[in-house]
Write an enzyme that holds these catalytic residues in place. Structure first.
Site, PDB file in Angstrom:
ATOM      1  N   SER A 516      78.258  52.803  43.804  1.00  0.00           N
ATOM      2  CA  SER A 516      77.015  53.564  43.870  1.00  0.00           C
ATOM      3  C   SER A 516      77.046  54.649  42.782  1.00  0.00           C
ATOM      4  CB  SER A 516      76.824  54.138  45.270  1.00  0.00           C
ATOM      5  OG  SER A 516      75.500  54.543  45.464  1.00  0.00           O
ATOM      6  N   HIS A 629      73.653  47.221  50.035  1.00  0.00           N
ATOM      7  CA  HIS A 629      74.392  48.303  49.381  1.00  0.00           C
ATOM      8  C   HIS A 629      75.627  48.699  50.177  1.00  0.00           C
ATOM      9  CE1 HIS A 629      74.570  51.529  46.415  1.00  0.00           C
ATOM     10  NE2 HIS A 629      74.721  52.420  47.366  1.00  0.00           N
TER      11      HIS A 629
END
Length: 656
Positions: A516, A629
C-alpha cells in the site's frame, strides 16, 4: 531440534480475540479464528470460560464463522452472527444454560452487529438494503450478468465490496420469540455501529452519507416517537458510540478532520439532559484506538469503551510508541494508563465487579492469546495456550527496539530482527520493511512475514517514519504533502543506522518491500537509489494521476495526502509518482497485486510493469485473482501462503 518458520506455518496461527464477560461475571465468551485448510477458508468458533472453574469449553462446532457475540442483560442468552460456508451471515442465538444454535433470520442480504434490548426481548441488527429491497424478501433478485451497470454517484465502488449497487446499512428490530423483523431506519444513508440506551428509549448510531467522503455524524433515534437528531454537525468523522450505565451520557469517538484523515481520534461526551458536548481527550496527544500494522490478527471487531458501573469513567484502547494498551478516562477528562507495555492488546472486557480485565494480546514473539489482568497488578495470567507447542517447536527471532534522530530533529523509533540462525563470521543480507497507511504503526506485535524472512537468513529492519501514528499528531501530519521526502530520509537513515550497529550485515545485499503506502515507498526508493539489490512492491501506488480517478478513495486521498488534484496541480502529482522515475530503476522489482484491489487498483501495478518491461528492466508481475487490498491480512489462506512464497523466492534469488 527447533524448526525454522515457513510460509505454510501461517495456517498454524490462531486468533484468540473479542472476550466478553457475561453480566453476572460467571462466564466469558471469546472467539477463535482458525484456518480450515480443506476449504481454504477460516472458521470462527465461540468458546466460553467458566470463571469459577477456569475451564474452557467450545460452544460452536460447525464449519463457518460464529462471531460478534453479545450477552442479553440477564445473561441467559448469547446472540451472535453465524455465516455458514457459501451463505450470507444471519442472526443466531444460544441459551447460556446450553442447547443448540437457533438461527433467527433468513434475510437474503445478510445481517451484522447484534445488540440486545435491555429487556432481552429484541435484537437490533444491521442489514444492507437497496430502496427496492426488504428484510422480508425470501431471496435476492436474479442478476443479469450481461445487464449494463449504471452509476450516478461519486462513490460507486469500495475495496472488499466491489462495485456498489446502491445498498445502504439499515437497522432492524428482531423479535426473539416470534422472529418477526421490523425496520427501524429507512433514510438512504448508512446507519452503523448502533447501541441502545439502558432505559431502552434511545438508539445511538453513526450516520454516514456514502456520497460525502470521510464525513459521518453521531445520531440519536427516539424509539418512542421515531424522531432522529444529530449530535454532530457534518464536520468530522466518527466511529463509535456508547451509553453510560446511568443513561445520562453518550460517549463517542472521532475527530473534526483538523488534519483530514491523518487526525487522531478524540473522546467526546454528550450530556443527554443538558444537550452539551465536551471533548475529554483534548490534552492527550495519543491515538485512541488500535492502529497496529500486522498480518496475524483475524476476525477483529472494533473495541468498545468499557464503562465503570458508577458511570464516572471508562477504559479504552490507546496506541503509543509502538504499543497498544489500555487507559482509564474519567468523565472530568483525567486519563492515566492502566496497562501500556511492549505488546499489542487488541480487545478487552471489564469484569462486572471491576476487579479484573480479560484481554487479547500479542507480543513480538507470540501470536494472540487470552490473558487475565487483575487491576492494580502488573502480572498477567495466561488463559489460552494455542501457540504453546508451535512456539516451542520453532525458532523465533525477537525484535530489538532502537531509535535515532531524524534530519528534522525528531526521534524515530524502529526494530531490528536478526536472522533466526547465525554462524560466527558470516555476513547476512538486510531487508527493509515499510508499513502501509501511511497513518498506521509498526510495533510490539507478532509478524509472521518477518519471522519467515528471518528464518530464510535475512535480518529485518522496520521503523515508524514520519506519518506514522503513535508519536503525536504533528509527527503523523508531517508527511502530508511531502511523500518521498522526510519519510524517505527516515527509512534510509534506519538502514544506515543498523548497518553501522551490526557488523554481520552485508551492505551489498539489501532488499526492500512494503504494501500500500509501503508499496509506494518501495517504488519510490528504487527510483531514487541503487542501494538495494532486490525489491518487492505490494498493492502499491505508481501513478497519482491515474490513482485519482480509479481508487475508491483516490479523489479525496490524493488531495489530502499529496496536496494536489488533476485539475490545477497535475504536475505535482506526477512529480510524486514513482512512474516518473522508472528510467532510473535498476533494482530487480517483483510486483505483487490483487486483481480486485479497489483501494490501490491493479492498473497501478500494470503501468509500472509495462514501463519497466519496455525499458528492459528486471521485473515480474504477479496478480492474485479475486483478492482485495487486504490479501496479506485476511485473504484466502492459500493465496496468503503463495504471496509469502513469492517474496521469499524473489529475495532468495536476487540476494544470494
Amino acid at each position: 531440534m527447533k524448526k525454522l518458520m515457513t510460509a505454510e506455518d501461517l495456517t498454524k496461527i490462531v486468533s484468540v480475540s473479542h472476550p466478553v464477560y457475561s453480566p453476572d461475571g460467571k462466564k466469558a465468551v471469546f472467539t477463535k479464528v482458525t484456518v480450515n485448510e480443506k476449504k481454504d477458508d477460516y472458521n470462527i468458533h465461540l468458546w466460553v470460560r467458566d470463571e469459577e472453574t477456569e475451564e474452557l469449553a467450545q460452544w460452536t462446532f460447525e464449519d463457518g464463522k460464529h462471531h460478534q457475540p453479545v450477552w442479553s442483560k440477564d445473561g441467559r442468552q448469547l446472540a451472535f452472527i453465524l455465516q455458514k460456508p457459501k451463505e450470507v451471515p444471519q442472526l443466531a442465538l444460544m441459551k447460556s444454560e446450553g442447547g443448540g444454535v437457533r438461527t433467527l433470520t433468513t434475510i437474503p442480504y445478510g445481517v451484522s452487529h447484534p445488540v440486545f434490548s435491555p429487556d432481552g426481548a429484541f435484537l437490533y441488527a444491521a442489514v444492507s438494503l437497496k430502496q427496492s429491497e426488504s428484510v422480508h424478501d425470501e431471496k435476492k433478485e436474479e442478476q443479469d450478468d450481461f445487464a449494463p451497470a449504471v452509476y450516478d454517484d461519486l462513490t460507486y465502488k469500495a475495496d472488499g465490496r466491489g462495485f456498489l449497487d446502491g445498498r445502504v446499512t439499515q437497522i432492524v428490530k428482531v423479535d426473539i420469540d416470534s422472529g418477526e423483523i421490523e425496520p427501524v431506519t429507512s433514510e438512504q444513508v448508512h446507519h452503523m455501529n448502533h447501541t441502545i440506551s439502558p432505559c431502552g428509549k434511545w438508539l445511538a448510531f453513526i450516520q454516514l452519507n456514502p456520497q460525502i467522503p470521510y464525513i459521518s455524524d453521531v445520531c440519536l433515534l427516539s424509539l418512542e416517537d421515531g424522531q432522529t437528531k444529530k449530535i454532530t454537525q457534518a464536520n468530522g468523522a466518527y466511529s463509535t458510540v456508547s451509553f453510560s450505565p446511568n443513561g445520562e451520557s453518550l460517549l463517542y469517538i472521532g475527530h473534526e478532520r483538523e488534519f483530514q484523515n491523518a487526525t487522531f481520534p478524540s473522546l467526546w461526551l454528550y450530556d443527554l439532559k443538558e444537550e452539551k458536548t465536551v471533548q475529554l481527550s483534548e490534552m492527550l496527544d495519543m491515538y485512541v484506538g488500535n492502529c497496529m500494522a500486522g498480518d496475524s490478527v483475524m476476525g477483529e471487531v472494533y473495541q468498545l469503551p468499557q464503562w465503570t458501573k458508577d458511570s464516572q469513567g471508562f477504559y479504552a484502547l490507546v496506541s503509543d510508541q509502538g504499543s497498544t494498551g489500555i487507559y482509564y478516562f474519567s468523565i472530568e477528562g483525567l486519563a492515566y494508563p492502566v496497562r501500556l507495555e511492549a505488546e499489542h492488546i487488541t480487545n478487552f472486557s471489564l469484569h462486572p465487579n471491576e476487579s479484573k480485565l480479560l484481554l487479547s494480546r500479542l507480543s513480538p514473539v507470540s501470536p494472540s492469546e487470552l490473558y487475565e489482568m487483575t487491576l492494580g497488578e502488573t502480572e498477567l495470567k495466561q488463559i489460552t495456550f494455542e501457540h504453546h507447542d508451535f512456539l516451542k517447536e520453532h525458532i523465533v527471532s525477537e525484535p530489538e527496539p532502537f531509535s535515532f534522530q531524524s534530519k528534522d530533529g525528531d526521534e524515530v523509533h524502529g526494530w531490528f530482527m536478526k536472522p533466526s540462525k547465525m554462524e560466527e563470521g558470516k555476513k547476512y543480507p538486510l531487508i527493509l520493511e515499510v508499513h502501509g497507511g501511511p497513518h498506521a504503526m509498526y510495533g510490539y506485535t507478532y509478524f509472521h512475514e518477518f519471522q519467515m524472512l528471518a528464518s530464510e537468513g535475512y535480518a529485518i529492519v522496520y521503523i515508524n517514519p514520519h506519518g506514522s501514528h503513535g508519536y503525536g499528531q504533528m509527527f503523523t501530519d508531517r508527511v502530508r504533502g511531502n511523500y518521498g521526502d522526510v519519510d524517505y530520509d527516515d527509512v534510509m537513515q534506519a538502514v544506515d543506522h543498523v548497518l553501522k550497529a551490526y557488523d554481520f550485515l552485508d551492505e551489498t545485499r539489501l532488499g526492500v518491500t512494503g504494501g500500500s503506502y509501503g508499496g509506494f515507498m518501495t517504488n519510490w526508493i528504487v527510483g531514487q537509489t541503487d542501494r538495494f539489490r532486490a525489491a518487492v512492491t505490494q498493492r502499491s501506488i505508481s501513478n497519482w494521476i491515474s490513482f485519482y480517478g480509479i481508487s475508491d478513495i483516490g479523489y479525496f486521498f490524493t488531495r489530502w495526502q499529496i496536496d494536489g488534484d488533476i485539475y490545477d496541480s497535475v504536475d505535482k502529482l506526477w512529480d510524486r509518482s514513482p512512474l516518473k522515475y522508472v528510467k532510473q530503476v535498476n533494482t530487480p522489482l517483483l510486483i505483487l497485486h490483487s486483481d480486485e484491489d479497489y483501494r490501490c487498483p491493479v492498473d497501478q501495478a500494470e503501468q509500472l510493469f509495462v514501463a519497466l518491461k519496455e525499458l528492459g528492466k528486471d521485473t515480474r508481475l504477479v496478480k492474485f485473482p479475486k483478492a482485495s487490498h487486504d490479501l496479506s491480512r485476511s485473504g484466502h489462506p492459500g493465496q496468503r501462503i503463495q504471496r509469502l512464497t513469492f517474496i521469499k523466492e524473489w529475495f532468495r534469488e536476487k540476494l544470494a
